[in-house]
Enzyme design. Structure first.
Site, PDB file in Angstrom:
ATOM      1  N   SER A  16      12.498   7.371   8.324  1.00 42.11           N
ATOM      2  CA  SER A  16      12.780   6.351   7.563  1.00 42.11           C
ATOM      3  C   SER A  16      14.036   5.719   7.331  1.00 42.11           C
ATOM      4  O   SER A  16      15.082   6.446   8.042  1.00 42.11           O
ATOM      5  CB  SER A  16      12.567   6.603   6.091  1.00 42.11           C
TER       6      SER A  16
ATOM      7  N   TYR B  84      13.209  13.210  -0.712  1.00 45.85           N
ATOM      8  CA  TYR B  84      12.545  12.360   0.272  1.00 45.85           C
ATOM      9  C   TYR B  84      13.444  12.202   1.561  1.00 45.85           C
ATOM     10  O   TYR B  84      13.401  12.514   2.588  1.00 45.85           O
ATOM     11  CB  TYR B  84      11.937  11.139  -0.140  1.00 45.85           C
TER      12      TYR B  84
HETATM   13  N1  LIG Z   1       5.982   2.843   3.155  1.00 50.76           N
HETATM   14  C1  LIG Z   1       7.161   2.817   3.488  1.00 50.76           C
HETATM   15  O1  LIG Z   1       7.882   2.076   2.950  1.00 50.76           O
HETATM   16  C2  LIG Z   1       7.925   3.888   4.372  1.00 50.76           C
HETATM   17  C3  LIG Z   1       8.972   3.501   4.842  1.00 50.76           C
HETATM   18  C4  LIG Z   1       9.635   4.451   5.727  1.00 50.76           C
HETATM   19  C5  LIG Z   1       9.252   5.347   6.203  1.00 50.76           C
HETATM   20  N2  LIG Z   1       7.718   5.521   5.987  1.00 50.76           N
HETATM   21  C6  LIG Z   1       7.140   6.876   6.402  1.00 50.76           C
HETATM   22  O2  LIG Z   1       6.105   6.465   7.264  1.00 50.76           O
HETATM   23  C7  LIG Z   1       5.029   7.427   7.080  1.00 50.76           C
HETATM   24  C8  LIG Z   1       3.716   6.763   6.538  1.00 50.76           C
HETATM   25  O3  LIG Z   1       3.832   6.441   5.303  1.00 50.76           O
HETATM   26  P1  LIG Z   1       2.725   5.306   4.597  1.00 50.76           P
HETATM   27  O4  LIG Z   1       3.741   4.218   3.743  1.00 50.76           O
HETATM   28  O5  LIG Z   1       1.708   4.935   5.351  1.00 50.76           O
HETATM   29  O6  LIG Z   1       2.134   6.630   3.572  1.00 50.76           O
HETATM   30  P2  LIG Z   1       0.708   6.483   2.674  1.00 50.76           P
HETATM   31  O7  LIG Z   1       0.277   4.898   2.689  1.00 50.76           O
HETATM   32  O8  LIG Z   1       1.017   7.144   1.295  1.00 50.76           O
HETATM   33  O9  LIG Z   1      -0.071   7.290   3.680  1.00 50.76           O
HETATM   34  C9  LIG Z   1       0.285   8.429   3.956  1.00 50.76           C
HETATM   35  C10 LIG Z   1      -0.842   9.271   4.809  1.00 50.76           C
HETATM   36  O10 LIG Z   1      -0.666  10.602   4.813  1.00 50.76           O
HETATM   37  C11 LIG Z   1      -1.534  11.505   4.534  1.00 50.76           C
HETATM   38  N3  LIG Z   1      -1.147  12.908   3.999  1.00 50.76           N
HETATM   39  C12 LIG Z   1      -0.291  12.913   2.886  1.00 50.76           C
HETATM   40  N4  LIG Z   1       0.082  14.037   2.914  1.00 50.76           N
HETATM   41  C13 LIG Z   1      -0.617  14.819   3.757  1.00 50.76           C
HETATM   42  C14 LIG Z   1      -0.550  15.995   4.382  1.00 50.76           C
HETATM   43  N5  LIG Z   1       0.111  17.157   3.641  1.00 50.76           N
HETATM   44  N6  LIG Z   1      -1.468  16.626   5.198  1.00 50.76           N
HETATM   45  C15 LIG Z   1      -2.185  15.707   6.140  1.00 50.76           C
HETATM   46  N7  LIG Z   1      -2.199  14.015   5.715  1.00 50.76           N
HETATM   47  C16 LIG Z   1      -1.408  13.929   4.494  1.00 50.76           C
HETATM   48  C17 LIG Z   1      -2.186  10.677   3.497  1.00 50.76           C
HETATM   49  O11 LIG Z   1      -3.627  11.086   3.219  1.00 50.76           O
HETATM   50  P3  LIG Z   1      -4.139  12.088   2.056  1.00 50.76           P
HETATM   51  O12 LIG Z   1      -3.300  11.771   0.935  1.00 50.76           O
HETATM   52  O13 LIG Z   1      -5.654  11.772   1.708  1.00 50.76           O
HETATM   53  O14 LIG Z   1      -3.965  13.309   2.549  1.00 50.76           O
HETATM   54  C18 LIG Z   1      -2.204   9.233   4.085  1.00 50.76           C
HETATM   55  O15 LIG Z   1      -3.215   9.123   5.061  1.00 50.76           O
HETATM   56  C19 LIG Z   1       5.523   8.728   6.007  1.00 50.76           C
HETATM   57  O16 LIG Z   1       6.061   9.520   6.925  1.00 50.76           O
HETATM   58  C20 LIG Z   1       6.532   7.949   5.444  1.00 50.76           C
HETATM   59  O17 LIG Z   1       7.800   8.736   4.976  1.00 50.76           O
HETATM   60  C21 LIG Z   1       7.084   4.724   4.995  1.00 50.76           C
END
Ligand SMILES: NC(=O)c1ccc[n+]([C@@H]2O[C@H](COP(=O)([O-])OP(=O)(O)OC[C@H]3O[C@@H](n4cnc5c(N)ncnc54)[C@H](OP(=O)(O)O)[C@@H]3O)[C@@H](O)[C@H]2O)c1
Length: 230
Positions: free
Chosen positions: A141, A154
């Site tokens: 991130s 985080y």
């Molecule tokens: N959204 C942002 O603004 C942002 C910005 C920078 C970086 N990121 C990074 O991008 C990545 C994806 O984020 P996102 O925003 O797409 O998140 P999200 O919408 O919350 O999706 C997270 C996904 O990960 C799964 N997950 C969570 N914990 C898990 C575990 N222990 N084992 C297996 N699966 C797991 C969730 O499914 P379940 O809960 O059903 O397991 C879901 O499919 C993350 O690494 C996040 O830190 C996000």
């Protein structure tokens, strides 16, 4: 393109958009998250538009569980015999002052965001080394470069991913395996809206935009160890 791509946390958000992107180009996809019903639902939605497809397999898997991760890798190799791309995307976040973060939540964040990256990389490497090629993309991130208030847990795990990626890139020099980290700003997903319910989608990056960047990185053209900011 017929590559085998594992994307952790691919049932919604960035991971789901990335799975759609790879499928569109003909790749084979491994979908996984912690909830079986989410996996089934995501597999059904991914197959929409491309018809019944044996290019998608799915697993209930907690990335922090060595047993779960081992099973995913074994079953993927049994079906497709190789792993071309690993996207360590599964993530969990919390936006709270430190005193309000309990130890259980902290441990979960470390388990998903860091231990998961360690376990999936470790289990995938033997196949990639045997192939003498592969690409590993670790989703960090912008908070992996700059900490901000209320993001202590985080942000710490996202900084850790940078160290892990740099070390692995160095360790795997001359193996044909490239290791990258990706550093998005705010993306319009459940994760972001749960922390900032007041946010407006139009002010954020669309998950499909990040998926395009992941797809591009997966070509393995950039020098290993590259950190890509979006
Ligand atoms: N959204 C942002 O603004 C942002 C910005 C920078 C970086 N990121 C990074 O991008 C990545 C994806 O984020 P996102 O925003 O797409 O998140 P999200 O919408 O919350 O999706 C997270 C996904 O990960 C799964 N997950 C969570 N914990 C898990 C575990 N222990 N084992 C297996 N699966 C797991 C969730 O499914 P379940 O809960 O059903 O397991 C879901 O499919 C993350 O690494 C996040 O830190 C996000």
């Amino acid at each position: 393109m017929d590559r085998v791509v594992i994307i952790t946390g691919s049932t919604r958000g960035i991971g789901f958009a990335a799975a759609q992107r790879f499928l569109k180009e003909g790749d084979k996809i491994v979908v996984l998250c912690r909830h079986r019903s989410h996996v089934i639902n995501a597999m059904r939605r991914l197959a929409e538009g491309i018809g019944p497809d044996d290019r998608i397999i799915g697993f209930k898997c907690d990335v922090g569980s060595s047993w779960d991760v081992k099973k995913v890798i074994e079953k993927t190799l049994k079906k497709w015999d190789r792993i071309d791309i690993l996207v360590n995307n599964a993530g969990e976040a919390i936006y709270k002052p430190l005193e309000e973060i309990n130890v259980r939540k902290f441990k979960r964040i470390v388990s998903t965001n860091l231990k998961g990256v360690f376990l999936f990389t470790k289990q995938t490497l033997p196949a990639m080394k045997a192939q003498k090629e592969g690409v590993i993309i670790n989703i960090s991130s912008e908070l992996g470069f700059r900490g901000q208030k209320n993001y202590s847990a985080y942000s710490a795990t996202n900084f850790a991913i940078v160290g892990f990626t740099e070390s692995m890139a160095d360790e795997l020099l001359d193996t044909g395996i490239k290791v990258y980290s990706l550093h998005p700003g705010g993306v319009a997903t459940d994760m972001y809206f749960e922390m900032h319910p007041e946010a407006r989608p139009e002010e954020l990056i669309a998950p499909e935009q990040i998926a395009d960047v992941i797809f591009d990185m997966a070509k393995g053209i950039k020098p290993t160890g590259s950190k890509i900011e979006v």
